[in-house]
Design a protein around this motif. Structure first.
Motif, PDB file in Angstrom:
ATOM      1  N   GLY A 142      12.493 -25.533  81.707  1.00 58.91           N
ATOM      2  CA  GLY A 142      12.911 -26.930  81.702  1.00 58.91           C
ATOM      3  C   GLY A 142      13.691 -27.325  82.940  1.00 58.91           C
ATOM      4  N   CYS A 143      13.678 -26.478  83.956  1.00 53.25           N
ATOM      5  CA  CYS A 143      14.456 -26.730  85.172  1.00 53.25           C
ATOM      6  C   CYS A 143      13.576 -27.291  86.294  1.00 53.25           C
ATOM      7  N   TRP A 144      14.237 -27.741  87.321  1.00 49.31           N
ATOM      8  CA  TRP A 144      13.541 -28.267  88.491  1.00 49.31           C
ATOM      9  C   TRP A 144      12.856 -27.146  89.251  1.00 49.31           C
ATOM     10  N   GLN A 145      11.718 -27.469  89.829  1.00 56.30           N
ATOM     11  CA  GLN A 145      11.053 -26.546  90.737  1.00 56.30           C
ATOM     12  C   GLN A 145      10.271 -27.362  91.756  1.00 56.30           C
ATOM     13  N   GLY A 146      10.112 -26.801  92.952  1.00 57.80           N
ATOM     14  CA  GLY A 146       9.403 -27.522  93.990  1.00 57.80           C
ATOM     15  C   GLY A 146       8.825 -26.581  95.033  1.00 57.80           C
ATOM     16  N   ALA A 147       7.849 -27.086  95.748  1.00 58.13           N
ATOM     17  CA  ALA A 147       7.202 -26.295  96.800  1.00 58.13           C
ATOM     18  C   ALA A 147       6.905 -27.211  97.976  1.00 58.13           C
ATOM     19  N   GLN A 148       7.075 -26.660  99.184  1.00 59.02           N
ATOM     20  CA  GLN A 148       6.855 -27.453 100.396  1.00 59.02           C
ATOM     21  C   GLN A 148       6.691 -26.498 101.583  1.00 59.02           C
ATOM     22  N   ALA A 149       5.712 -26.782 102.394  1.00 53.92           N
ATOM     23  CA  ALA A 149       5.481 -26.010 103.611  1.00 53.92           C
ATOM     24  C   ALA A 149       5.406 -24.509 103.324  1.00 53.92           C
ATOM     25  N   GLY A 150       4.726 -24.157 102.227  1.00 49.26           N
ATOM     26  CA  GLY A 150       4.549 -22.751 101.898  1.00 49.26           C
ATOM     27  C   GLY A 150       5.749 -22.092 101.260  1.00 49.26           C
ATOM     28  N   ARG A 151       6.798 -22.853 101.003  1.00 45.80           N
ATOM     29  CA  ARG A 151       7.985 -22.297 100.362  1.00 45.80           C
ATOM     30  C   ARG A 151       8.120 -22.885  98.965  1.00 45.80           C
ATOM     31  N   ALA A 152       8.552 -22.062  98.007  1.00 43.04           N
ATOM     32  CA  ALA A 152       8.732 -22.500  96.614  1.00 43.04           C
ATOM     33  C   ALA A 152      10.131 -22.120  96.146  1.00 43.04           C
ATOM     34  N   TYR A 153      10.773 -23.035  95.455  1.00 46.84           N
ATOM     35  CA  TYR A 153      12.117 -22.801  94.929  1.00 46.84           C
ATOM     36  C   TYR A 153      12.179 -23.239  93.466  1.00 46.84           C
ATOM     37  N   SER A 154      13.072 -22.606  92.716  1.00 42.00           N
ATOM     38  CA  SER A 154      13.255 -22.939  91.303  1.00 42.00           C
ATOM     39  C   SER A 154      14.736 -22.931  90.969  1.00 42.00           C
ATOM     40  N   ALA A 155      15.129 -23.855  90.049  1.00 45.27           N
ATOM     41  CA  ALA A 155      16.512 -23.903  89.578  1.00 45.27           C
ATOM     42  C   ALA A 155      16.710 -23.043  88.347  1.00 45.27           C
ATOM     43  N   CYS A 156      15.639 -22.358  87.897  1.00 41.61           N
ATOM     44  CA  CYS A 156      15.736 -21.501  86.715  1.00 41.61           C
ATOM     45  C   CYS A 156      15.942 -20.054  87.147  1.00 41.61           C
ATOM     46  N   ILE A 157      16.906 -19.415  86.520  1.00 46.60           N
ATOM     47  CA  ILE A 157      17.207 -18.011  86.821  1.00 46.60           C
ATOM     48  C   ILE A 157      17.133 -17.242  85.509  1.00 46.60           C
ATOM     49  N   ASP A 158      16.335 -16.190  85.478  1.00 47.24           N
ATOM     50  CA  ASP A 158      16.077 -15.462  84.240  1.00 47.24           C
ATOM     51  C   ASP A 158      17.313 -14.844  83.624  1.00 47.24           C
ATOM     52  N   ASP A 159      18.277 -14.465  84.416  1.00 43.20           N
ATOM     53  CA  ASP A 159      19.434 -13.797  83.837  1.00 43.20           C
ATOM     54  C   ASP A 159      20.438 -14.781  83.251  1.00 43.20           C
ATOM     55  N   HIS A 160      20.117 -16.086  83.289  1.00 39.45           N
ATOM     56  CA  HIS A 160      20.944 -17.083  82.630  1.00 39.45           C
ATOM     57  C   HIS A 160      20.385 -17.327  81.234  1.00 39.45           C
ATOM     58  N   THR A 161      21.239 -17.350  80.233  1.00 37.87           N
ATOM     59  CA  THR A 161      20.771 -17.592  78.880  1.00 37.87           C
ATOM     60  C   THR A 161      20.341 -19.035  78.683  1.00 37.87           C
ATOM     61  N   LYS A 162      20.925 -19.949  79.402  1.00 34.02           N
ATOM     62  CA  LYS A 162      20.511 -21.340  79.344  1.00 34.02           C
ATOM     63  C   LYS A 162      21.080 -22.070  80.558  1.00 34.02           C
ATOM     64  N   GLY A 163      20.666 -23.285  80.756  1.00 34.10           N
ATOM     65  CA  GLY A 163      21.146 -24.073  81.876  1.00 34.10           C
ATOM     66  C   GLY A 163      20.302 -23.884  83.125  1.00 34.10           C
ATOM     67  N   CYS A 164      20.462 -24.804  84.047  1.00 33.03           N
ATOM     68  CA  CYS A 164      19.711 -24.763  85.292  1.00 33.03           C
ATOM     69  C   CYS A 164      20.688 -24.898  86.465  1.00 33.03           C
ATOM     70  N   LYS A 165      20.405 -24.202  87.561  1.00 27.49           N
ATOM     71  CA  LYS A 165      21.275 -24.215  88.735  1.00 27.49           C
ATOM     72  C   LYS A 165      20.409 -24.273  89.989  1.00 27.49           C
ATOM     73  N   CYS A 166      20.700 -25.270  90.804  1.00 31.24           N
ATOM     74  CA  CYS A 166      19.926 -25.397  92.043  1.00 31.24           C
ATOM     75  C   CYS A 166      20.114 -24.151  92.893  1.00 31.24           C
TER      76      CYS A 166
END
Length: 628
Positions: free
Chosen positions: A481-505
């Motif tokens: 349920g977090c933000w994710q984006g890709a541009q110029a061959g790079r991809a980033y996500s605000a979701c981190i698996d070791d977090h039980t909940k919440g999103c962090k840029c």
């Protein structure tokens, strides 16, 4: 005079029947109503289940009460411009509160359903014990029964005092949330459900008879399966009345009763001069009761459903085939012993009690938590009278709800048992349309707004307004349920698996992590590449830093250093390390050889000393040995 006698008989019979109803014990079936807010009204209250619609037996419903500004008695269609009853996404379903009076209870419920309400609450207009809201006795212009059969929302009658309290809170701008609870409306004492149906073979009672026949046809397969698997025990029953003693010898009583007025049924057409008589109905009822008894003794009680449906199709009154001969043909086609059935029926003309019909009359009297049976049809489940529509889906849900939790048969968990409440506005539950994830779960107990488990990832939340992925691997489902984006061959996500909940840029971005993460310009905000020789260039999610004058940029320390000196020092260090290791290895090997040589010399000298004198031994040692 003949007409007067007929009317006198009907009047006396009506007085007798009404008197028996009033003297009997009618039980009002109830369920719980729990108000969760406001605090001033918080508590559990009783409400009476209506004898129409579909109560959510075994389940619960959460909703917000709406009291309309107009049409407060619910006798007219609700106008969306005046009163919006349809639940909105992310909000609780609407329970419309209307006042009692001015029109049928069923009409109020129908208008509420058409207006989009999930349930209807009828506030009593007088201080009295709760009553059962029933269907109209007669159709009004032929259109009442049409909508009665289509009512699917649950209904409840509440006391006048509770209704006044809710209205007062709503008028002051407060919100009333409540939970309608039917989980204990039907008992579930063990892993088998016992139910009975009070019915009649009369098929000339209008829409009610047609509805009952349709129920027999549709419910037969499920009833037989449940019985054959041992999940249920079903018993059919038939209501009869006895003729008042003063009218036993009358022509009317003889036409409606058997066994000298002991067992009677109303005339099917309400006309003694044509068609079949009430005694014909009593005889067929007795035949059906005996069929069940014989089939039950043979270990196949479920054959009763085949008989009543086949008889209704093959031997209807309107086709003038409501006869003993037609009934015998149906019995023989099912392979049941006809002689045993006739023996069970006995002599209908004898002035004696019939044991089968006498037992039926005794069973009409309520016992335990069950009230007297006074209307047809009446369904009793686990000794509690069922309220609501007589349809396959509604009745099967009630039977399934009467099993103990986790003991329901598989038929209760099939798609046929789903309420389809999730198909309309997603049942008022949370959903993520982009990922096709919903908190609405359809069960035979009604829809449940419960955050789901998707691909072993559990979502947490209230199920109505929001659900959020939680625990390990949550990023695998809709990116948590977090933000994710890709541009110029790079991809980033605000979701981190070791977090039980919440999103962090991620590093290089800022934002809420759910709806957006914006690139941080490290160069403009002077967050990196700030040394004098550095030249900074911002990139999406990062930056690039270069050094002038052939210097080398060290990102960790954010500084420029000389490339050659750095490489020379690195090579010198490597060669110095190799030299030290080489010297250490040679010294160790020489020391090892020296120790081995000393040890071998010592051993050889010791052995040779036993046979000859050594050069370094004195001469007198030989002399002494020779003298000896």
């Amino acid at each position: 005079m003949k007409m007067l006698t007929k009317l006198s008989f009907l009047w006396c019979l009506w007085i007798f029947l009404c008197g028996s109803c009033c003297m009997g014990r009618f039980v009002v079936e109830k369920n719980n109503l729990k108000i969760t807010s406001p605090k001033s009204l918080r508590g559990v209250y009783e409400c009476a289940i209506g004898n129409f619609g579909v109560p959510k037996y075994g389940g619960t419903m959460i909703g917000t009460v709406v009291y309309p500004k107009f049409n407060q008695n619910g006798c007219h269609r609700f106008n969306d411009a005046d009163t919006s009853l349809s639940s909105k996404p992310g909000s609780f379903p609407s329970f419309v509160l209307v006042d009692r009076g001015d029109c049928y209870f069923t009409l109020k419920a129908w208008n509420a359903q058409m207006g989009g309400a999930a349930a209807i609450l009828v506030a009593d207009d007088r201080v009295e014990p709760l009553i059962t809201m029933d269907t109209p006795e007669e159709a009004n212009g032929g259109n009442v029964d049409d909508y009665i059969e289509k009512i699917t929302i649950p209904s409840a009658l509440i006391s006048k005092s509770l209704g006044d309290s809710i209205k007062k809170t709503l008028s002051s701008g407060g919100m009333v949330n409540m939970n309608l609870d039917w989980r204990e409306a039907l008992p579930h004492p063990d892993e088998r459900v016992e139910y009975e149906l009070w019915t009649s073979s009369n098929d000339e009672c209008g829409p009610k008879c047609e509805s009952e026949l349709n129920f027999f046809k549709s419910f037969k397969g499920a009833a037989q399966l449940l019985e054959q698997k041992g999940y249920t025990r079903f018993t059919p029953h038939y209501i009869t009345w006895y003729c008042p003693e003063a009218f036993i010898l009358s022509q009317q009583c003889k036409a409606q009763c058997i066994n000298n007025g002991r067992y009677c049924a109303p005339d099917p057409e309400q006309d003694f001069s044509r068609g079949y008589d009430g005694k014909d109905v009593v005889v067929q009822n007795l035949r059906q009761a005996c069929f069940f008894k014989v089939a039950n003794h043979s270990g196949k009680p479920w054959q009763w459903w085949d008989y009543v449906t086949d008889f209704a199709i093959r031997c209807p009154m309107r086709a003038h085939r409501y006869t003993e001969e037609c009934s015998d043909q149906v019995v023989q086609s099912l392979g049941v012993d006809l002689n045993k059935i006739k023996e069970c029926m006995g002599d209908r003309n004898a002035d004696v009690e019939n044991p089968i019909l006498k037992a039926e009359q005794d069973a009409q009297i309520g016992h335990g938590t069950r009230g007297d049976v006074t209307i047809l049809p009446t369904l009793v489940i686990n000794n509690r009278q069922y309220r609501g529509m007589l349809s396959k889906a509604a009745v099967l849900k009630a039977i399934c709800a009467s099993f103990q939790e986790t003991t329901e048969p598989s038929i209760c968990l099939t798609p046929d048992m789903e309420t389809n409440e999730c198909l309309v506005n997603n049942g008022g539950c949370w959903q993520d349309k982009s990922a096709n994830i919903t908190a609405c779960r359809d069960t035979f107990r009604g829809r449940i707004c419960e955050c789901p488990i998707v691909q072993n990832v559990k979502f947490v939340g209230d199920g109505y307004t929001h659900c959020e992925a939680s625990g390990p691997l949550r990023c695998a489902v809709n990116n948590g349920g977090c933000w994710q984006g890709a541009q110029a061959g790079r991809a980033y996500s605000a979701c981190i698996d070791d977090h039980t909940k919440g999103c962090k840029c991620p590093t290089g971005f800022r934002g809420d992590g759910v709806h957006s993460c914006e690139d941080v310009d490290e160069c403009k905000e002077k967050l990196a590449c700030q040394c004098p020789e550095c030249s900074c260039k911002n990139t999406w999610g990062s930056y690039e830093c270069s050094c002038s004058n052939g210097l080398f940029y060290m990102r960790e320390s954010d500084m420029c250093i000389g490339k050659y000196s750095a490489s020379v020092s690195n090579v010198g260090f490597v060669w110095m390390l190799i030299l030290i290791l080489g010297i250490g290895g040679a010294g160790g090997y020489a020391f090892y050889k020296y120790r081995i040589q000393r040890y071998m010399d010592y051993e050889i000298r010791a052995i040779m000393a036993q046979y000859m004198p050594l050069d370094n031994q004195p001469e007198n040692l030989n002399q002494v040995q020779h003298a000896v």
